[in-house]
Design an enzyme around this catalytic site. Structure first.
Site, PDB file in Angstrom:
ATOM      1  N   CYS A  90      20.652  49.249  28.459  1.00  0.00           N
ATOM      2  CA  CYS A  90      20.250  49.000  29.727  1.00  0.00           C
ATOM      3  C   CYS A  90      19.541  50.194  30.368  1.00  0.00           C
ATOM      4  O   CYS A  90      20.052  51.439  30.481  1.00  0.00           O
ATOM      5  CB  CYS A  90      21.319  48.490  30.770  1.00  0.00           C
ATOM      6  SG  CYS A  90      20.865  48.321  32.300  1.00  0.00           S
ATOM      7  N   CYS A  92      24.293  52.996  37.405  1.00  0.00           N
ATOM      8  CA  CYS A  92      24.847  51.638  37.996  1.00  0.00           C
ATOM      9  C   CYS A  92      26.477  51.725  37.729  1.00  0.00           C
ATOM     10  O   CYS A  92      27.130  51.779  38.552  1.00  0.00           O
ATOM     11  CB  CYS A  92      24.254  50.503  37.214  1.00  0.00           C
ATOM     12  SG  CYS A  92      25.379  48.851  37.441  1.00  0.00           S
ATOM     13  N   CYS A 148      28.417  48.427  33.862  1.00  0.00           N
ATOM     14  CA  CYS A 148      28.987  48.423  32.279  1.00  0.00           C
ATOM     15  C   CYS A 148      29.280  50.021  31.730  1.00  0.00           C
ATOM     16  O   CYS A 148      28.600  50.442  31.152  1.00  0.00           O
ATOM     17  CB  CYS A 148      27.579  47.814  31.729  1.00  0.00           C
ATOM     18  SG  CYS A 148      27.282  46.228  31.868  1.00  0.00           S
ATOM     19  N   GLN A 186      36.039  31.218  36.488  1.00  0.00           N
ATOM     20  CA  GLN A 186      35.782  32.285  35.523  1.00  0.00           C
ATOM     21  C   GLN A 186      34.459  32.507  35.316  1.00  0.00           C
ATOM     22  O   GLN A 186      33.578  31.964  35.116  1.00  0.00           O
ATOM     23  CB  GLN A 186      36.692  31.891  34.371  1.00  0.00           C
ATOM     24  CG  GLN A 186      38.182  31.633  34.445  1.00  0.00           C
ATOM     25  CD  GLN A 186      38.967  32.692  34.600  1.00  0.00           C
ATOM     26  OE1 GLN A 186      38.676  34.012  34.332  1.00  0.00           O
ATOM     27  NE2 GLN A 186      40.230  32.780  34.771  1.00  0.00           N
ATOM     28  N   TYR A 243      48.092  29.571  41.485  1.00  0.00           N
ATOM     29  CA  TYR A 243      46.714  30.283  41.418  1.00  0.00           C
ATOM     30  C   TYR A 243      45.786  29.558  40.863  1.00  0.00           C
ATOM     31  O   TYR A 243      44.787  30.010  39.887  1.00  0.00           O
ATOM     32  CB  TYR A 243      47.036  31.701  41.331  1.00  0.00           C
ATOM     33  CG  TYR A 243      48.097  32.607  41.890  1.00  0.00           C
ATOM     34  CD1 TYR A 243      47.819  33.275  42.975  1.00  0.00           C
ATOM     35  CD2 TYR A 243      49.422  32.608  40.974  1.00  0.00           C
ATOM     36  CE1 TYR A 243      48.848  33.901  43.566  1.00  0.00           C
ATOM     37  CE2 TYR A 243      50.316  33.284  41.704  1.00  0.00           C
ATOM     38  CZ  TYR A 243      50.123  34.099  42.931  1.00  0.00           C
ATOM     39  OH  TYR A 243      51.144  34.609  43.379  1.00  0.00           O
ATOM     40  N   CYS A 276      44.108  39.341  34.983  1.00  0.00           N
ATOM     41  CA  CYS A 276      42.752  39.903  35.042  1.00  0.00           C
ATOM     42  C   CYS A 276      43.142  41.757  35.010  1.00  0.00           C
ATOM     43  O   CYS A 276      42.256  42.355  35.431  1.00  0.00           O
ATOM     44  CB  CYS A 276      41.668  39.487  35.849  1.00  0.00           C
ATOM     45  SG  CYS A 276      42.281  39.469  37.576  1.00  0.00           S
TER      46      CYS A 276
HETATM   47  C1  LIG Z   1      42.107  34.658  39.019  1.00  0.00           C
HETATM   48  S1  LIG Z   1      41.712  33.402  40.013  1.00  0.00           S
HETATM   49  C2  LIG Z   1      42.284  32.051  38.980  1.00  0.00           C
HETATM   50  C3  LIG Z   1      41.840  30.785  39.239  1.00  0.00           C
HETATM   51  C4  LIG Z   1      41.969  29.754  38.218  1.00  0.00           C
HETATM   52  N1  LIG Z   1      43.237  29.675  37.449  1.00  0.00           N
HETATM   53  C5  LIG Z   1      40.897  29.964  37.312  1.00  0.00           C
HETATM   54  O1  LIG Z   1      41.262  30.209  36.016  1.00  0.00           O
HETATM   55  O2  LIG Z   1      39.764  29.720  37.549  1.00  0.00           O
HETATM   56  C6  LIG Z   1      43.078  33.640  41.255  1.00  0.00           C
HETATM   57  C7  LIG Z   1      43.257  32.637  42.294  1.00  0.00           C
HETATM   58  O3  LIG Z   1      44.254  33.042  43.100  1.00  0.00           O
HETATM   59  C8  LIG Z   1      43.840  32.499  44.310  1.00  0.00           C
HETATM   60  N2  LIG Z   1      44.926  32.976  45.184  1.00  0.00           N
HETATM   61  C9  LIG Z   1      44.890  34.334  45.897  1.00  0.00           C
HETATM   62  N3  LIG Z   1      46.080  34.717  46.445  1.00  0.00           N
HETATM   63  C10 LIG Z   1      46.828  33.431  46.429  1.00  0.00           C
HETATM   64  C11 LIG Z   1      48.046  32.947  46.719  1.00  0.00           C
HETATM   65  N4  LIG Z   1      48.939  33.939  47.737  1.00  0.00           N
HETATM   66  N5  LIG Z   1      48.495  32.013  46.850  1.00  0.00           N
HETATM   67  C12 LIG Z   1      47.726  31.109  45.903  1.00  0.00           C
HETATM   68  N6  LIG Z   1      46.566  31.199  45.562  1.00  0.00           N
HETATM   69  C13 LIG Z   1      46.072  32.623  45.728  1.00  0.00           C
HETATM   70  C14 LIG Z   1      42.373  32.741  44.508  1.00  0.00           C
HETATM   71  O4  LIG Z   1      41.891  31.700  45.564  1.00  0.00           O
HETATM   72  C15 LIG Z   1      41.971  32.375  43.173  1.00  0.00           C
HETATM   73  O5  LIG Z   1      41.594  31.038  42.993  1.00  0.00           O
END
Ligand SMILES: C[S@@+](CC[C@H](N)C(=O)[O-])C[C@H]1O[C@@H](n2cnc3c(N)ncnc32)[C@H](O)[C@@H]1O
Length: 451
Positions: A72, A78, A81, A282, A311, A405
């Site tokens: 790149c 940047c 990466c 994701q 979540y 993550c």
């Molecule tokens: C890493 S993402 C995972 C989403 C999903 N499991 C996926 O794989 O697409 C984290 C998620 O946690 C949600 N989130 C953040 N804080 C939260 C809380 N206190 N209670 C419930 N959800 C929450 C966000 O809106 C987001 O959708």
């Protein structure tokens, strides 16, 4: 004593979590960007703190066999990466090593860490791009932030986004210039265009474009939409979002659909999903499929379980697991994500899943007296709320699959679960973010049998 602006000959003995080379000068640690473990080099000290310093690479004397020329043009400015100078196999080895070290050091977790699962082609994978707009010498620029700053680099092409995303950015920049619609200037708080958010479907052709403005109106919106959709017929959704605040948060509270509907479709392991512009999804769908297969293997479902998807976002994990379980309960704090999850369940004719909007730590209280067999948990970078984990422990859920993550907060949460009678049987890092130092890890956790 390490002196600022002095030059030193060093050997790199380790790497930091964000991919900087680590060397020691008279025992004092110095971190240097773009240096690789095993290399020797001349460096210049640029900053000295009380317990470590930062240096700049002046000349590499002995190159690592794993060093690779970054493809790149923006690599040095940047910073997105930050591993692009590493051979891909070394990136994967680095991620496995960091996972093991962090779980051990921060979490006191001794477990089997498997090889990091990589991609065949570790470029062009990122299905969502958030592109800031600005101005330089009277010309509109758009692209990426310069390392550790809010200065914008005018992007030619980004090698982790699909090529069409880079093309749309250039096209839209020309359209805005042609129509005399200025970019937002965050220093003086004037202008119109703040960001473009471009999302691509992996399984379908769909693309969505969200235009974020400082002003409540997007001038000449009909012309903009016409130009964009007639040039790119894959664009099925154009949304205008209004964000008047002086903030780093990208989206404002108000949005209006200008073209099509507010979603694109995608598919993971045979389940179709609608993804609206506000919902988390994701960023690397090809790897997500592999990661969810591992999560399901770790859950070892027998069609009879009650499972929680905490979540849950738009329900991707829970809905992928639904056909192997009796009941799925999902929770996420974003209301539109929960609306998407419920719609996705109906769309896929999945009848055993229920989704609730709210904080995981609050909603789990409603399920406290249920006999839950498996918990899937996939929190944001800050990890799980402690009270959420305390409720999980009180509910005595026997199996947990934790997708993370951020390996540091994972280590913290696993340390708590370990102190409460759980054991971590295995961890597998998945390379969801090739060329960057971000790590995603799936862990298999079980309640220890008593007695
Ligand atoms: C890493 S993402 C995972 C989403 C999903 N499991 C996926 O794989 O697409 C984290 C998620 O946690 C949600 N989130 C953040 N804080 C939260 C809380 N206190 N209670 C419930 N959800 C929450 C966000 O809106 C987001 O959708």
């Amino acid at each position: 004593m390490v002196e600022k602006n002095e030059y030193y000959a060093v050997e790199f003995i380790d790497m930091t979590h964000d991919g900087m080379g680590v060397c020691k000068i008279d025992g004092f640690p110095v971190f240097v960007a773009n240096a690789l473990k095993g290399e020797t080099a001349e460096i210049k000290i640029v900053k000295v703190n009380s317990s470590f310093a930062f240096g700049r690479l002046i000349e590499i004397k002995d190159k690592s066999p794993y060093r690779k020329e970054p493809i790149c043009d923006h690599f040095s400015e940047c910073g997105g990466c930050n591993l692009m100078h590493m051979d891909y196999q070394m990136q994967l080895n680095f991620k496995k090593y960091r996972t093991k070290q962090t779980l051990r050091k921060l979490g006191k977790i001794e477990t089997s860490v498997k090889d990091a699962v990589g991609m065949l082609n570790p470029y062009y994978y990122r299905n969502k791009a958030v592109i800031p707009f600005g101005e330089e010498n009277g010309k509109m620029i758009a692209g990426l932030y310069r390392k550790r700053s809010h200065d914008i680099i005018d992007m030619k092409r980004c090698y982790i986004m699909p090529k069409v995303t880079s093309d749309i950015v250039k096209f839209m920049k020309n359209v805005f210039e042609e129509l005399n619609i200025p970019a937002y200037n965050e220093t003086i708080g004037v202008g119109v265009i703040r960001h473009l958010i471009i999302r691509n479907s992996h399984k379908f052709d769909d693309i969505s474009v969200t235009i974020v403005t400082l002003t409540p109106k997007l001038p000449k919106k009909e012309i903009i939409v016409k130009k964009l959709t007639s040039r790119y017929n894959r664009v099925v959704s154009v949304v205008h979002n209004f964000n008047p605040d002086n903030t780093n948060v990208i989206l404002g509270k108000k949005s209006k659909v200008l073209f099509g509907e507010d979603f694109i479709r995608d598919e993971i392991n045979g389940v179709q999903f609608k993804i609206s512009h506000r919902s988390f999804y994701q960023v690397n769908p090809a790897q997500t499929e592999e990661m969810y297969k591992k999560a399901l293997e770790y859950a070892d479902l027998t069609n009879n379980e009650v499972i929680i998807d905490a979540y849950c976002g738009i329900g991707t994990i829970g809905l992928s697991a639904a056909k192997y379980a009796r009941v799925v309960l999902g929770v996420d704090v974003v209301k539109s994500a929960i609306a998407d999850a419920a719609e996705n369940a109906a769309f896929n004719n999945i009848k055993n899943a229920k989704f609730v909007a709210g904080k995981a730590e609050d909603v789990i209280q409603q399920w406290r007296n249920y006999d839950v067999d498996v918990l899937f948990v996939d929190p944001p970078r800050k990890g799980c709320d402690r009270s959420f984990l305390e409720t999980v422990v009180a509910m005595d859920i026997p199996k947990i699959v934790y997708i993370s993550c951020n390996v540091s907060t994972l280590a913290r949460d696993l340390n708590f679960l370990q102190s409460q009678g759980y054991e971590v049987l295995e961890a597998t890092p998945f390379d969801m973010f090739p060329q960057t130092s971000h790590i995603e890890v799936v862990t298999k956790i079980r309640k220890k049998k008593q007695g």
